[in-house]
Design a protein around this motif. Structure first.
Motif, mmCIF file in Angstrom:
data_model
loop_
_atom_site.group_PDB
_atom_site.id
_atom_site.type_symbol
_atom_site.label_atom_id
_atom_site.label_comp_id
_atom_site.label_asym_id
_atom_site.label_seq_id
_atom_site.Cartn_x
_atom_site.Cartn_y
_atom_site.Cartn_z
ATOM 1 N N TYR A 207 -107.787 18.004 -48.820
ATOM 2 C CA TYR A 207 -106.933 19.106 -48.345
ATOM 3 C C TYR A 207 -106.380 19.834 -49.577
ATOM 4 N N ILE A 208 -105.888 21.045 -49.371
ATOM 5 C CA ILE A 208 -105.067 21.673 -50.416
ATOM 6 C C ILE A 208 -103.823 22.277 -49.767
ATOM 7 N N ARG A 209 -102.753 22.358 -50.561
ATOM 8 C CA ARG A 209 -101.507 22.900 -50.006
ATOM 9 C C ARG A 209 -101.255 24.305 -50.520
ATOM 10 N N PHE A 210 -100.968 25.189 -49.575
ATOM 11 C CA PHE A 210 -100.523 26.546 -49.909
ATOM 12 C C PHE A 210 -99.052 26.652 -49.548
ATOM 13 N N SER A 211 -98.218 27.052 -50.491
ATOM 14 C CA SER A 211 -96.858 27.418 -50.122
ATOM 15 C C SER A 211 -96.881 28.927 -49.856
ATOM 16 N N TYR A 212 -96.414 29.322 -48.643
ATOM 17 C CA TYR A 212 -96.376 30.759 -48.374
ATOM 18 C C TYR A 212 -94.977 31.335 -48.613
ATOM 19 N N ALA A 213 -94.240 30.664 -49.496
ATOM 20 C CA ALA A 213 -92.951 31.208 -49.929
ATOM 21 C C ALA A 213 -93.199 32.217 -51.053
ATOM 22 N N THR A 214 -94.050 33.171 -50.752
ATOM 23 C CA THR A 214 -94.350 34.245 -51.696
ATOM 24 C C THR A 214 -94.646 35.495 -50.853
ATOM 25 N N SER A 215 -94.629 36.660 -51.504
ATOM 26 C CA SER A 215 -94.670 37.897 -50.710
ATOM 27 C C SER A 215 -95.982 38.032 -49.927
ATOM 28 N N MET A 216 -95.917 38.819 -48.845
ATOM 29 C CA MET A 216 -97.097 39.093 -48.036
ATOM 30 C C MET A 216 -98.203 39.696 -48.908
ATOM 31 N N LYS A 217 -97.810 40.560 -49.850
ATOM 32 C CA LYS A 217 -98.782 41.205 -50.725
ATOM 33 C C LYS A 217 -99.523 40.139 -51.555
ATOM 34 N N ASN A 218 -98.766 39.188 -52.090
ATOM 35 C CA ASN A 218 -99.396 38.108 -52.862
ATOM 36 C C ASN A 218 -100.310 37.260 -51.993
ATOM 37 N N ILE A 219 -99.872 37.032 -50.755
ATOM 38 C CA ILE A 219 -100.702 36.199 -49.869
ATOM 39 C C ILE A 219 -102.030 36.909 -49.609
ATOM 40 N N GLN A 220 -101.946 38.206 -49.290
ATOM 41 C CA GLN A 220 -103.179 38.968 -49.028
ATOM 42 C C GLN A 220 -104.113 38.925 -50.223
ATOM 43 N N GLU A 221 -103.553 39.258 -51.386
ATOM 44 C CA GLU A 221 -104.368 39.324 -52.604
ATOM 45 C C GLU A 221 -104.913 37.938 -52.975
ATOM 46 N N GLY A 222 -104.073 36.913 -52.829
ATOM 47 C CA GLY A 222 -104.481 35.544 -53.177
ATOM 48 C C GLY A 222 -105.634 35.071 -52.312
ATOM 49 N N ILE A 223 -105.561 35.333 -51.011
ATOM 50 C CA ILE A 223 -106.644 34.877 -50.115
ATOM 51 C C ILE A 223 -107.916 35.697 -50.376
ATOM 52 N N ASP A 224 -107.757 37.005 -50.647
ATOM 53 C CA ASP A 224 -108.928 37.816 -51.017
ATOM 54 C C ASP A 224 -109.649 37.195 -52.213
ATOM 55 N N ARG A 225 -108.846 36.814 -53.209
ATOM 56 C CA ARG A 225 -109.454 36.249 -54.423
ATOM 57 C C ARG A 225 -110.162 34.930 -54.133
ATOM 58 N N ILE A 226 -109.541 34.107 -53.291
ATOM 59 C CA ILE A 226 -110.168 32.812 -52.962
ATOM 60 C C ILE A 226 -111.483 33.040 -52.228
ATOM 61 N N GLU A 227 -111.464 33.961 -51.281
ATOM 62 C CA GLU A 227 -112.704 34.272 -50.541
ATOM 63 C C GLU A 227 -113.820 34.632 -51.512
ATOM 64 N N LYS A 228 -113.460 35.460 -52.470
ATOM 65 C CA LYS A 228 -114.460 35.937 -53.430
ATOM 66 C C LYS A 228 -114.979 34.771 -54.287
ATOM 67 N N ALA A 229 -114.050 33.929 -54.751
ATOM 68 C CA ALA A 229 -114.445 32.817 -55.631
ATOM 69 C C ALA A 229 -115.304 31.793 -54.906
ATOM 70 N N LEU A 230 -115.189 31.729 -53.564
ATOM 71 C CA LEU A 230 -115.951 30.746 -52.811
ATOM 72 C C LEU A 230 -117.298 31.297 -52.317
ATOM 73 N N LYS A 231 -117.512 32.589 -52.578
ATOM 74 C CA LYS A 231 -118.816 33.149 -52.205
ATOM 75 C C LYS A 231 -119.848 32.647 -53.204
ATOM 76 N N GLN A 232 -120.935 32.096 -52.698
ATOM 77 C CA GLN A 232 -122.006 31.644 -53.592
ATOM 78 C C GLN A 232 -122.625 32.886 -54.221
ATOM 79 N N GLN A 233 -122.700 32.937 -55.537
ATOM 80 C CA GLN A 233 -123.321 34.117 -56.150
ATOM 81 C C GLN A 233 -124.508 33.707 -57.005
#
Ligand SMILES: Cc1ncc(COP(=O)(O)O)c(C=O)c1O
Length: 402
Positions: free
Chosen positions: A376-402
């Motif tokens: 498992y991994i833990r995400f603390s969402y005690a951070t701004s909505m903007k950071n959450i959006q950008e952070g998840i976008d980045r994770i999606e990208k990093a997990l795409k097989q390239q």
């Protein structure tokens, strides 16, 4: 470098680890200080500022010279505010000598452990657990006995699981609802069932209720001491102002419980920190007695972020995340992402995944292993909505097989 007997560290300190969540946070902050744009889901503290009325009250206390030693276990005013809180919100009655205020809930827990445990005592800790419980138990000479849970059973222990690990050395059970790291909560009925086993086997309950105020979807928080009044004489309730009032830096936590144990904790505190900071005692009094509108605003914002982050996480292939009913953490199962290659990096464990996400995506998360829950991994969402959006976008990208 000093060598020889004189510099040997104690066995106690050698047996424990530094807090892994603080370590991740420090790593993310170091990268930020180097000018690297890191998004941190690592921190366990509200991103909001302490409400203005609390700050004003504390400033006033400084100006009035409330800057001297106070009673070791906290001022009578603050204890009264705590007693009133328990009465009004938890239907629990306590007297002044059944309350001790300490330097944060972490310090409260530390004092409880030091006051209760002898070498070899066993303390039952459900996993995933808050990182500090096992190490604090070991520091007090006790042996952590871990009950594992997983997302299939909503990370909940059952009375049968507790009975299964009880020995004649079992002294206490730690409960943490809402939970760090899972955000899971126990209902009144579930708590009453857990209480029955603990009464039968004369086991103390250490109930960490620091996230009490952060519950969602109309979940009704209940303390185990309220769910089963017969357990109250063998329960220590831990709470504090850090999470609910965005007051992590003020360092105020408190414990309510049997007066013999509170008195023992007071003795320990009198020989270590003495009273928590006088100004913080005043600020916490205002937090508990003053207006509560800002709490609800923060809670609503957390709820919005929770809904968003869990929805986004569940859209990523290989990740599945329960919708937590409390705290400010999402704890997705990432086991299906493991033993795979991402951009030429073979990722075998949650620890390697967290490292990869920090290096590649510049996103900090805490590996489940730190909480006794690999996979498992833990995400603390005690951070701004903007950071959450950008952070998840980045994770999606990093997990795409390239
Ligand atoms: C479950 C749990 N208990 C206790 C604490 C400590 O709280 P405090 O900052 O008041 O020491 C934390 C903080 O992260 C926590 O998550």
């Amino acid at each position: 470098m000093c060598e020889g007997k004189i510099m040997l560290l104690s066995k106690r300190v050698q047996a424990i680890q530094p807090s892994p969540t603080l370590a991740i946070d420090a790593k993310a902050k170091k990268l930020k200080a180097q000018g690297i744009d890191v998004i941190s889901f690592g921190t366990g503290e509200p991103d909001f500022d302490t409400p203005q009325n609390i700050k004003d009250y504390a400033i006033d206390a400084i100006n009035k010279g409330f800057t001297k030693y106070c009673p070791v276990a906290g001022t009578a005013d603050l204890k009264n505010a705590i007693i009133n809180k328990f009465k009004a919100e938890n239907n629990l009655q306590y007297a002044q000598d059944e309350i001790i205020v300490s330097c944060g809930a972490k310090h409260s827990l530390y004092n409880v452990f030091q006051a209760l445990f002898n070498d070899g005592d066993e303390v039952i800790i459900p996993a995933p657990y808050w990182v500090s419980y096992p190490d604090m138990a070991m520091l007090a000479g006790a042996k952590p006995v871990i009950i594992k849970t997983d997302d299939k059973n909503s990370f909940k222990i059952t009375p049968d699981a507790i009975s299964g690990v009880i020995t004649e050395k079992t002294k206490a059970l730690i409960l943490n609802s809402p939970s760090n790291p899972t955000g899971g909560t126990y209902t009144r009925e579930e708590l009453a069932e857990i209480a029955k086993v603990c009464i039968e086997h004369k086991i103390l309950i250490i109930s960490d209720e620091i996230y009490e105020k952060l519950v969602y979807d109309n979940f009704k928080f209940c303390s185990i001491a309220e769910a089963a009044p017969e357990i109250k004489p063998q329960t220590l309730v831990i709470n504090g102002v850090s999470k609910a009032f965005a007051m992590t830096g003020w360092r105020i936590g408190y414990t309510a419980g049997p007066k013999e144990i509170i008195s023992a904790m007071t003795k320990i505190q009198s020989q270590s920190t003495s009273n928590p900071t006088s100004i913080s005692l005043k600020a916490a009094t205002e937090a508990l007695n003053g207006p509560k509108e800002s709490l609800e605003l923060m809670r609503l914002e957390f709820e919005k972020r929770r809904n968003y982050i869990v929805e986004r996480l569940n859209k990523i292939e290989g990740i599945s995340c329960l919708l937590p009913s409390g705290a400010f953490y999402a704890f997705p199962n990432i086991s299906k992402l493991l033993v795979k290659e991402y951009n030429d990096n073979l990722i075998n464990t949650d620890i390697e995944l967290a490292d990869y996400l920090l290096d590649r995506a510049k996103v900090a998360v805490v590996p489940g292993t730190a909480f006794g829950a690999p996979g498992y991994i833990r995400f603390s969402y005690a951070t701004s909505m903007k950071n959450i959006q950008e952070g998840i976008d980045r994770i999606e990208k990093a997990l795409k097989q390239q």
